[in-house]
Design a protein around this motif. Structure first.
Motif, PDB file in Angstrom:
ATOM      1  N   TYR A   1      18.481 -33.533 -32.954  1.00 10.42           N
ATOM      2  CA  TYR A   1      17.728 -33.179 -34.163  1.00 10.42           C
ATOM      3  C   TYR A   1      16.732 -32.067 -33.856  1.00 10.42           C
ATOM      4  N   MET A   2      16.038 -32.189 -32.739  1.00 11.48           N
ATOM      5  CA  MET A   2      15.062 -31.166 -32.365  1.00 11.48           C
ATOM      6  C   MET A   2      15.743 -29.851 -31.982  1.00 11.48           C
ATOM      7  N   GLN A   3      16.716 -29.942 -31.085  1.00 10.49           N
ATOM      8  CA  GLN A   3      17.322 -28.718 -30.564  1.00 10.49           C
ATOM      9  C   GLN A   3      18.093 -27.947 -31.632  1.00 10.49           C
ATOM     10  N   PHE A   4      18.903 -28.617 -32.407  1.00  9.68           N
ATOM     11  CA  PHE A   4      19.683 -27.912 -33.418  1.00  9.68           C
ATOM     12  C   PHE A   4      18.791 -27.388 -34.540  1.00  9.68           C
ATOM     13  N   GLY A   5      17.730 -28.139 -34.847  1.00 11.22           N
ATOM     14  CA  GLY A   5      16.771 -27.651 -35.832  1.00 11.22           C
ATOM     15  C   GLY A   5      16.071 -26.396 -35.344  1.00 11.22           C
ATOM     16  N   GLN A   6      15.687 -26.391 -34.080  1.00  6.50           N
ATOM     17  CA  GLN A   6      15.052 -25.206 -33.508  1.00  6.50           C
ATOM     18  C   GLN A   6      16.018 -24.026 -33.476  1.00  6.50           C
ATOM     19  N   PHE A   7      17.260 -24.287 -33.093  1.00  7.79           N
ATOM     20  CA  PHE A   7      18.243 -23.197 -33.049  1.00  7.79           C
ATOM     21  C   PHE A   7      18.336 -22.521 -34.416  1.00  7.79           C
ATOM     22  N   ILE A   8      18.443 -23.322 -35.463  1.00 13.73           N
ATOM     23  CA  ILE A   8      18.554 -22.778 -36.818  1.00 13.73           C
ATOM     24  C   ILE A   8      17.336 -21.921 -37.155  1.00 13.73           C
ATOM     25  N   ASN A   9      16.139 -22.442 -36.870  1.00 14.70           N
ATOM     26  CA  ASN A   9      14.911 -21.716 -37.192  1.00 14.70           C
ATOM     27  C   ASN A   9      14.798 -20.405 -36.427  1.00 14.70           C
ATOM     28  N   VAL A  10      15.111 -20.433 -35.144  1.00 11.80           N
ATOM     29  CA  VAL A  10      14.998 -19.219 -34.327  1.00 11.80           C
ATOM     30  C   VAL A  10      16.052 -18.205 -34.742  1.00 11.80           C
ATOM     31  N   TYR A  11      17.272 -18.677 -34.977  1.00  9.00           N
ATOM     32  CA  TYR A  11      18.357 -17.780 -35.383  1.00  9.00           C
ATOM     33  C   TYR A  11      18.021 -17.061 -36.690  1.00  9.00           C
ATOM     34  N   GLU A  12      17.362 -17.771 -37.607  1.00  9.26           N
ATOM     35  CA  GLU A  12      17.046 -17.205 -38.923  1.00  9.26           C
ATOM     36  C   GLU A  12      15.761 -16.382 -38.919  1.00  9.26           C
ATOM     37  N   ASP A  13      15.022 -16.397 -37.831  1.00 10.14           N
ATOM     38  CA  ASP A  13      13.742 -15.691 -37.746  1.00 10.14           C
ATOM     39  C   ASP A  13      13.965 -14.194 -37.520  1.00 10.14           C
ATOM     40  N   ARG A  14      13.872 -13.415 -38.571  1.00  9.69           N
ATOM     41  CA  ARG A  14      14.126 -11.976 -38.480  1.00  9.69           C
ATOM     42  C   ARG A  14      12.901 -11.199 -37.989  1.00  9.69           C
ATOM     43  N   SER A  15      11.806 -11.900 -37.736  1.00  8.72           N
ATOM     44  CA  SER A  15      10.614 -11.220 -37.219  1.00  8.72           C
ATOM     45  C   SER A  15      10.669 -11.034 -35.704  1.00  8.72           C
ATOM     46  N   LEU A  16      11.617 -11.694 -35.051  1.00  9.43           N
ATOM     47  CA  LEU A  16      11.711 -11.589 -33.597  1.00  9.43           C
ATOM     48  C   LEU A  16      12.176 -10.200 -33.185  1.00  9.43           C
ATOM     49  N   PRO A  17      11.597  -9.650 -32.117  1.00  8.17           N
ATOM     50  CA  PRO A  17      12.048  -8.338 -31.611  1.00  8.17           C
ATOM     51  C   PRO A  17      13.305  -8.521 -30.767  1.00  8.17           C
ATOM     52  N   ASN A  18      13.724  -7.453 -30.095  1.00  4.37           N
ATOM     53  CA  ASN A  18      14.855  -7.598 -29.183  1.00  4.37           C
ATOM     54  C   ASN A  18      14.400  -8.263 -27.882  1.00  4.37           C
ATOM     55  N   PHE A  19      15.351  -8.573 -27.017  1.00  4.96           N
ATOM     56  CA  PHE A  19      15.049  -9.315 -25.788  1.00  4.96           C
ATOM     57  C   PHE A  19      14.019  -8.600 -24.926  1.00  4.96           C
ATOM     58  N   ASP A  20      14.205  -7.310 -24.686  1.00  8.16           N
ATOM     59  CA  ASP A  20      13.295  -6.574 -23.803  1.00  8.16           C
ATOM     60  C   ASP A  20      11.866  -6.574 -24.347  1.00  8.16           C
ATOM     61  N   SER A  21      11.720  -6.335 -25.646  1.00  8.09           N
ATOM     62  CA  SER A  21      10.384  -6.311 -26.250  1.00  8.09           C
ATOM     63  C   SER A  21       9.740  -7.696 -26.223  1.00  8.09           C
ATOM     64  N   PHE A  22      10.526  -8.715 -26.495  1.00  8.41           N
ATOM     65  CA  PHE A  22      10.010 -10.081 -26.465  1.00  8.41           C
ATOM     66  C   PHE A  22       9.519 -10.429 -25.064  1.00  8.41           C
ATOM     67  N   LEU A  23      10.306 -10.061 -24.062  1.00  8.70           N
ATOM     68  CA  LEU A  23       9.931 -10.328 -22.678  1.00  8.70           C
ATOM     69  C   LEU A  23       8.664  -9.574 -22.305  1.00  8.70           C
ATOM     70  N   GLN A  24       8.573  -8.328 -22.710  1.00  7.30           N
ATOM     71  CA  GLN A  24       7.368  -7.531 -22.428  1.00  7.30           C
ATOM     72  C   GLN A  24       6.134  -8.164 -23.068  1.00  7.30           C
ATOM     73  N   GLN A  25       6.269  -8.622 -24.303  1.00  6.24           N
ATOM     74  CA  GLN A  25       5.155  -9.268 -24.987  1.00  6.24           C
ATOM     75  C   GLN A  25       4.722 -10.545 -24.270  1.00  6.24           C
ATOM     76  N   PHE A  26       5.692 -11.336 -23.838  1.00  8.00           N
ATOM     77  CA  PHE A  26       5.399 -12.577 -23.123  1.00  8.00           C
ATOM     78  C   PHE A  26       4.661 -12.295 -21.814  1.00  8.00           C
ATOM     79  N   LEU A  27       5.156 -11.344 -21.049  1.00  8.52           N
ATOM     80  CA  LEU A  27       4.531 -11.014 -19.770  1.00  8.52           C
ATOM     81  C   LEU A  27       3.132 -10.448 -19.953  1.00  8.52           C
TER      82      LEU A  27
END
Length: 238
Positions: free
Chosen positions: A205-231
């Protein structure tokens, strides 16, 4: 030296290309599965190093089928992967039930546990390497799912992610909400994470719910930008 470096790069690309052809499908040969998983892991680590050469993640995939199916062990530096033939029957029945048939259940297992979740666990390894610890169980899973979805998009695996998304919606719709009324989902899983991880219906319930939310989140940048922001964020915290 240049020739040697170029040759190693070429071998990495070839191995990764070969591994990608079968990934996101159910494995029955453990040696083939681990060869593919190793190639995927090396590619993930190489992508992280391109963004942050100083981030050295010490992690290797191993075959270790348990009721948890797939998980990162920070103390040992391993991502533990399952193979279908050794999965216990109650968990197989979980996939058959949610998939509607044995064939669909195996398809779901291949897509997620011989597919999507490897970079998810590598996301945990990234977080553990950079932060030296984990934070909130629920938020840690959100981060790992973001890393995995963005990394697979970087690899061009849009079709497979869409398949995972459709199955996640189908399964999520069948799973009862385990969170008591008046309690936030983050709080519930924070207090009950160990028990939840042992129950596929609750954890799913938690994992599949999270997958749906993250997949639908169009505010997320690409992988490289996300990683740079995290670091950058972690650097500022220090």
């Amino acid at each position: 030296m240049k020739f040697s470096t170029s040759l190693l790069l070429l071998l990495l690309i070839v191995n990764f290309s070969w591994a990608q052809k079968k990934w996101f499908s159910l494995y029955t040969d453990s040696a083939v599965e681990m060869t593919a998983a190793t190639a995927m892991t090396k590619k993930f680590l190489a992508d992280v190093q391109k963004v942050s050469p100083g981030t050295n993640i010490k992690v290797v995939p191993i075959l270790n089928t348990t009721p948890y199916l797939i998980y990162y062990d920070g103390e040992k530096g391993t991502v533990n992967l399952p193979i279908w033939g050794k999965v216990i029957d109650p968990i197989k029945q979980f996939f058959f039930k949610l998939g509607g048939s044995e064939t669909e259940g195996k398809r779901i297992f291949g897509l997620f546990f011989n597919g999507f979740y490897l970079p998810h666990e590598l996301g945990h390894a990234l977080q553990y390497t950079v932060k030296g610890k984990f934070s909130s169980p629920y938020e840690d899973e959100v981060f790992a799912n973001q890393i995995a979805i963005l990394w697979w998009r970087k690899q061009g695996r849009h079709k497979e992610l869409e398949q995972c998304y459709q199955y996640a919606k189908k399964m999520y719709a069948q799973l009862p909400n385990p969170v008591p009324a008046g309690q936030r989902i983050e709080e519930y899983f924070g207090k009950n994470y160990e028990a939840a991880a042992k129950d596929p219906f609750v954890y799913g319930y938690m994992q599949f719910g999270q997958f749906i939310n993250v997949y639908e989140d169009r505010s997320l940048p690409n992988f490289d930008s996300f990683l740079q922001q995290f670091l950058k964020q972690q650097s500022n915290i220090r």
